[in-house]
Design a protein around this motif. Structure first.
Motif, PDB file in Angstrom:
ATOM      1  N   LYS A  29      93.722  63.242 -24.702  1.00 36.50           N
ATOM      2  CA  LYS A  29      93.382  62.668 -25.510  1.00 36.50           C
ATOM      3  C   LYS A  29      92.788  61.181 -25.332  1.00 36.50           C
ATOM      4  O   LYS A  29      92.458  60.338 -24.141  1.00 36.50           O
ATOM      5  N   GLN A  55      90.452  72.754 -26.367  1.00 38.13           N
ATOM      6  CA  GLN A  55      90.861  71.659 -26.896  1.00 38.13           C
ATOM      7  C   GLN A  55      91.932  70.962 -26.211  1.00 38.13           C
ATOM      8  O   GLN A  55      91.931  69.833 -26.052  1.00 38.13           O
ATOM      9  N   GLN A  56      92.819  71.427 -26.919  1.00 36.61           N
ATOM     10  CA  GLN A  56      94.206  70.644 -27.016  1.00 36.61           C
ATOM     11  C   GLN A  56      94.694  70.668 -25.428  1.00 36.61           C
ATOM     12  O   GLN A  56      96.125  69.862 -25.604  1.00 36.61           O
ATOM     13  N   GLU A  67      90.268  76.031 -29.628  1.00 38.60           N
ATOM     14  CA  GLU A  67      91.090  74.997 -29.900  1.00 38.60           C
ATOM     15  C   GLU A  67      92.127  75.372 -28.774  1.00 38.60           C
ATOM     16  O   GLU A  67      92.458  74.576 -28.998  1.00 38.60           O
ATOM     17  N   LYS A  68      92.326  75.922 -28.439  1.00 34.33           N
ATOM     18  CA  LYS A  68      93.447  75.861 -27.435  1.00 34.33           C
ATOM     19  C   LYS A  68      92.906  74.802 -26.355  1.00 34.33           C
ATOM     20  O   LYS A  68      93.914  74.231 -25.527  1.00 34.33           O
ATOM     21  N   LYS A 102      87.765  68.242 -35.608  1.00 29.13           N
ATOM     22  CA  LYS A 102      88.397  67.917 -35.558  1.00 29.13           C
ATOM     23  C   LYS A 102      88.177  66.360 -34.837  1.00 29.13           C
ATOM     24  O   LYS A 102      88.423  65.804 -35.867  1.00 29.13           O
TER      25      LYS A 102
END
Length: 237
Positions: free
Chosen positions: A118, A113-114, A110-111, A155
């Protein structure tokens, strides 16, 4: 995200492979127990993310990390916590101590992905007669509504679970877009992360848990009124 695993311990590789398979955000590209082979493969076809052991023969993980393209994200895996400081040299996403636990693995992913810029949200799926088109791995795939069991969200990704295949189709979009596209007389959102095909529900227990396919999904409070309205029109008097 495409990912590879580089670790000279076959058991460690196998564990990480099983984690990758359970994680919809990841697309497994390959695994290497030899760091020299790994760097050659990454130069030919870079991956978004590398799970990288630090202590390896010939070329250790820190040395290999310095040779990777700058856009490649790194999550180090090692049995030695004293290497944690060294991982900051190469701006690693995270540092996982062996034996790696899945919840720690998922938090590291998840880190990563951030860190990805976007993308523009995908438009609503194109609707055809009896099905919808969704974009999967760069191509449009048609999902027949009669084949669709339920939809799960995680997400910015949505997973379409089908009767005809064991693994879901994964696409980059939102649950709201799916909810607006699927016909309301056949599909109902019963949870923030789930939309179900109403004709595929096998049973509903006293705790408002729906049994569908191999999944048990609880109808949450926010979606109770709509679900109760559906039931009122279907329960035999």
């Amino acid at each position: 995200m495409t990912c590879i695993i580089v670790d000279d311990e076959p058991l460690a590789v196998k564990l990480l492979e099983s984690f990758v398979e359970r994680t919809p955000a990841l697309q497994f590209v390959g695994a290497y127990t030899d760091s020299i082979e790994a760097i050659a493969a990454l130069k030919e076809k870079p991956a978004d993310l590398v799970f990288l052991d630090i202590q390896m023969p010939d070329l250790d993980g820190i040395e290999l990390a310095h040779m990777l393209p700058s856009q490649t994200m790194i999550i180090f895996t090692t049995a030695f916590k004293e290497y944690a400081f060294d991982s900051y040299e190469v701006s690693a996403i995270d540092f996982l101590l062996k034996p790696v636990r899945y919840h720690k693995f998922l938090a590291a992913v998840e880190k990563a992905q951030q860190r990805i810029p976007k993308k523009e949200e995908s438009p609503n799926p194109a609707v055809s007669s009896g099905g919808i088109f969704i974009r999967v791995d760069g191509e449009l795939r048609q999902v027949q509504l009669d084949d669709l069991l339920y939809v799960g969200g995680m997400k910015d990704y949505v997973m379409f679970y089908l009767l005809s295949q064991p693994r879901p189709l994964i696409t980059h979009m939102t649950m709201k877009a799916v909810e607006e596209t699927l016909p309301a007389d056949r599909f109902l959102r019963i949870h923030r992360s789930f939309i179900v095909a109403l004709d595929k529900i096998r049973s509903i227990d006293r705790n408002d848990c729906i049994y569908i396919g191999n999944e048990i999904i609880h109808v949450t409070e926010a979606y109770q009124p709509a679900f109760q309205q559906f039931l009122n029109g279907k329960v035999a008097k």
